[in-house]
Design an enzyme around this catalytic site. Structure first.
Site, PDB file in Angstrom:
ATOM      1  N   HIS A 148       0.831  -1.213   0.000  1.00 52.19           N
ATOM      2  CA  HIS A 148       0.000   0.000   0.000  1.00 52.19           C
ATOM      3  C   HIS A 148       0.864   1.262   0.000  1.00 52.19           C
ATOM      4  O   HIS A 148       0.424   2.318  -0.417  1.00 52.19           O
ATOM      5  CB  HIS A 148      -0.915   0.029   1.231  1.00 52.19           C
ATOM      6  CG  HIS A 148      -1.711  -1.206   1.410  1.00 52.19           C
ATOM      7  ND1 HIS A 148      -2.754  -1.536   0.571  1.00 52.19           N
ATOM      8  CD2 HIS A 148      -1.617  -2.224   2.292  1.00 52.19           C
ATOM      9  CE1 HIS A 148      -3.276  -2.686   0.944  1.00 52.19           C
ATOM     10  NE2 HIS A 148      -2.595  -3.127   1.990  1.00 52.19           N
ATOM     11  N   HIS A 203       2.571   8.804   1.237  1.00 57.10           N
ATOM     12  CA  HIS A 203       1.408   8.817   0.339  1.00 57.10           C
ATOM     13  C   HIS A 203       1.744   9.796  -0.782  1.00 57.10           C
ATOM     14  O   HIS A 203       2.307  10.866  -0.528  1.00 57.10           O
ATOM     15  CB  HIS A 203       0.164   9.295   1.089  1.00 57.10           C
ATOM     16  CG  HIS A 203      -0.170   8.446   2.285  1.00 57.10           C
ATOM     17  ND1 HIS A 203      -1.020   7.368   2.223  1.00 57.10           N
ATOM     18  CD2 HIS A 203       0.260   8.507   3.567  1.00 57.10           C
ATOM     19  CE1 HIS A 203      -1.123   6.815   3.411  1.00 57.10           C
ATOM     20  NE2 HIS A 203      -0.351   7.489   4.257  1.00 57.10           N
ATOM     21  N   THR A 227      -5.696   6.318   8.215  1.00 58.52           N
ATOM     22  CA  THR A 227      -6.239   6.615   6.884  1.00 58.52           C
ATOM     23  C   THR A 227      -6.310   5.363   6.003  1.00 58.52           C
ATOM     24  O   THR A 227      -6.638   5.471   4.826  1.00 58.52           O
ATOM     25  CB  THR A 227      -5.397   7.687   6.174  1.00 58.52           C
ATOM     26  OG1 THR A 227      -4.100   7.145   5.896  1.00 58.52           O
ATOM     27  CG2 THR A 227      -5.277   8.952   7.015  1.00 58.52           C
ATOM     28  N   THR A 228      -5.968   4.225   6.562  1.00 59.18           N
ATOM     29  CA  THR A 228      -6.135   2.941   5.868  1.00 59.18           C
ATOM     30  C   THR A 228      -6.945   2.028   6.770  1.00 59.18           C
ATOM     31  O   THR A 228      -6.999   2.234   7.991  1.00 59.18           O
ATOM     32  CB  THR A 228      -4.775   2.262   5.587  1.00 59.18           C
ATOM     33  OG1 THR A 228      -4.177   1.902   6.829  1.00 59.18           O
ATOM     34  CG2 THR A 228      -3.851   3.175   4.805  1.00 59.18           C
ATOM     35  N   HIS A 263       4.076  10.371   6.717  1.00 57.16           N
ATOM     36  CA  HIS A 263       3.453  10.133   8.025  1.00 57.16           C
ATOM     37  C   HIS A 263       4.443   9.469   8.960  1.00 57.16           C
ATOM     38  O   HIS A 263       4.935   8.370   8.670  1.00 57.16           O
ATOM     39  CB  HIS A 263       2.224   9.226   7.872  1.00 57.16           C
ATOM     40  CG  HIS A 263       1.066   9.941   7.253  1.00 57.16           C
ATOM     41  ND1 HIS A 263       0.034   9.289   6.631  1.00 57.16           N
ATOM     42  CD2 HIS A 263       0.784  11.268   7.198  1.00 57.16           C
ATOM     43  CE1 HIS A 263      -0.841  10.193   6.199  1.00 57.16           C
ATOM     44  NE2 HIS A 263      -0.399  11.399   6.522  1.00 57.16           N
ATOM     45  N   HIS A 303       6.006   6.397   6.618  1.00 58.95           N
ATOM     46  CA  HIS A 303       5.636   5.916   5.291  1.00 58.95           C
ATOM     47  C   HIS A 303       5.137   7.100   4.477  1.00 58.95           C
ATOM     48  O   HIS A 303       4.977   8.202   5.017  1.00 58.95           O
ATOM     49  CB  HIS A 303       4.571   4.817   5.399  1.00 58.95           C
ATOM     50  CG  HIS A 303       3.316   5.295   6.044  1.00 58.95           C
ATOM     51  ND1 HIS A 303       3.053   5.133   7.387  1.00 58.95           N
ATOM     52  CD2 HIS A 303       2.250   5.990   5.549  1.00 58.95           C
ATOM     53  CE1 HIS A 303       1.894   5.692   7.671  1.00 58.95           C
ATOM     54  NE2 HIS A 303       1.379   6.226   6.571  1.00 58.95           N
TER      55      HIS A 303
HETATM   56  C1  SG4 Z   1       0.380   2.698   5.672  1.00 62.75           C
HETATM   57  O1  SG4 Z   1      -0.148   1.569   5.012  1.00 62.75           O
HETATM   58  C2  SG4 Z   1       1.521   2.263   6.586  1.00 62.75           C
HETATM   59  O2  SG4 Z   1       2.512   1.606   5.873  1.00 62.75           O
HETATM   60  C3  SG4 Z   1       1.020   1.474   7.758  1.00 62.75           C
HETATM   61  O3  SG4 Z   1       2.130   1.159   8.615  1.00 62.75           O
HETATM   62  C4  SG4 Z   1       0.049   2.356   8.520  1.00 62.75           C
HETATM   63  O4  SG4 Z   1      -0.473   1.683   9.655  1.00 62.75           O
HETATM   64  C5  SG4 Z   1      -1.102   2.774   7.619  1.00 62.75           C
HETATM   65  O5  SG4 Z   1      -0.611   3.407   6.444  1.00 62.75           O
HETATM   66  C6  SG4 Z   1      -2.029   3.779   8.301  1.00 62.75           C
HETATM   67  O6  SG4 Z   1      -1.282   4.833   8.847  1.00 62.75           O
HETATM   68  O7  SG4 Z   1      -0.659   7.117   9.237  1.00 62.75           O
HETATM   69  N1  SG4 Z   1      -1.786   6.611   7.066  1.00 62.75           N
HETATM   70  S1  SG4 Z   1      -1.696   6.320   8.619  1.00 62.75           S
HETATM   71  O8  SG4 Z   1      -3.023   6.535   9.207  1.00 62.75           O
HETATM   72  O9  SG4 Z   1       0.977   2.719  11.036  1.00 62.75           O
HETATM   73  C7  SG4 Z   1       0.021   2.009  10.869  1.00 62.75           C
HETATM   74  C8  SG4 Z   1       2.253  -0.113   9.057  1.00 62.75           C
HETATM   75  O10 SG4 Z   1       1.527  -0.995   8.688  1.00 62.75           O
HETATM   76  C9  SG4 Z   1      -0.710   1.454  12.018  1.00 62.75           C
HETATM   77  C10 SG4 Z   1       3.366  -0.306  10.011  1.00 62.75           C
HETATM   78 ZN    ZN Z   2      -0.218   7.369   6.227  1.00 59.60          ZN
END
Ligand code: SG4
Ligand code: ZN
Length: 263
Positions: free
Chosen positions: A66, A95, A199-200, A120, A93
């Site tokens: 993702h 976006h 956001t996911t 983020h 990570h």
């Molecule tokens: C991304 O998929 C990250 O890689 C995820 O990190 C993350 O989940 C997810 O987005 C949601 O994070 O800041 N966009 S967000 O709301 O960090 C988490 C992992 O899977 C829990 C480690």
């Molecule tokens: Zn994010």
């Protein structure tokens, strides 16, 4: 696609996430469009404080199907910003958009403007053992969002951009060096704060969002490296799907307060 949710226009797209992940249909979701005229100044919050090493740290770069995420061996702690507890960095990570950076790519918007890239920095409440446990808790998470626009070369990002081709496909990992300090300074004196969600999927509503007010530069060639090296798909996929536009559309504010701190 490796999962039952995705970003493109199929059954797995953001508008369908709530079918498998009910929290995605709740009323305090992220990201949001931050309308600065409606934000509420709160000088009592104080700056965002990030403590940790100024040195370059060993880490790991992963394509999770993702996004690409970086985890570091060095420990970083988030405090200030009116937070009751300290939070520990789990990783960061990105976006981003597509080959036309003017179309956006960020998750948060400011006054209706989207940006080509948003980083983020995910922190979990230090009273919990790890991210997995904290994700289940109502006060579990704080995420610092930093927006980028096309401009000058960004040395902070270049540590790992050169290695993106090594994690082109979902599930691939490689070791990296990254200097967090270059893009997450010890103090952030201008930011927006509100209560929202991941956001996911699962879209759990346990995230204190801190979105930096100052937009950072990334060069067009650096941005092009991001959008041209990555795929959502597993290695060996017959028709690999380029990783592009991995942002969720903005969600309704539904009466939530967005605070602003500006020193
Ligand atoms: C991304 O998929 C990250 O890689 C995820 O990190 C993350 O989940 C997810 O987005 C949601 O994070 O800041 N966009 S967000 O709301 O960090 C988490 C992992 O899977 C829990 C480690
Ligand atoms: Zn994010």
């Amino acid at each position: 696609h490796s999962a039952d949710w995705c970003y493109d226009h199929e059954e797995c797209a953001p508008s369908h996430w709530y079918l498998h992940y009910p929290s995605c249909g709740l009323s305090s979701q992220s990201p949001i469009n931050i309308i600065t005229a409606n934000t509420v100044a709160d000088s009592s919050l104080g700056p965002i404080v990030v403590e940790g090493s100024d040195a370059t740290s060993e880490g790991e770069l992963t394509n999770n199907g993702h996004s690409v995420e970086v985890t570091l061996t060095s420990k970083y702690t988030l405090s200030g910003a009116g937070l009751t507890d300290a939070y520990t960095l789990a990783g960061f990570h990105i976006h981003f958009g597509n080959s036309n950076p003017t179309f956006g790519g960020s998750e948060h918007q400011i006054n209706g403007n989207a940006f080509p890239l948003e980083v983020h920095f995910v922190f979990y409440n230090s009273i919990y053992i790890d991210l997995t446990e904290a994700k289940q808790q109502s006060d579990g998470l704080a995420v610092v969002g930093v927006l980028f626009q096309i401009g000058s070369f960004n040395s902070a990002l270049d540590h790992f951009l050169g290695q993106l081709s090594q994690v082109a496909y979902s599930g691939q990992k490689t070791s990296v060096q990254a200097n967090l300090r270059k893009f997450l300074p010890a103090k952030i004196g201008y930011y927006f704060k509100y209560n929202g969600s991941l956001t996911t999927p699962t879209c759990s509503e346990n995230v204190t969002w801190l979105v930096a007010g100052n937009v950072q530069p990334i060069s067009l060639s650096q941005y092009t490296q991001i959008i041209s090296n990555l795929y959502f798909s597993l290695p060996g996929a017959a028709n690999p799907v380029p990783m592009l536009d991995n942002f969720r559309p903005t969600q309704p504010l539904n009466g939530r307060t967005v605070s602003v701190y500006r020193k």
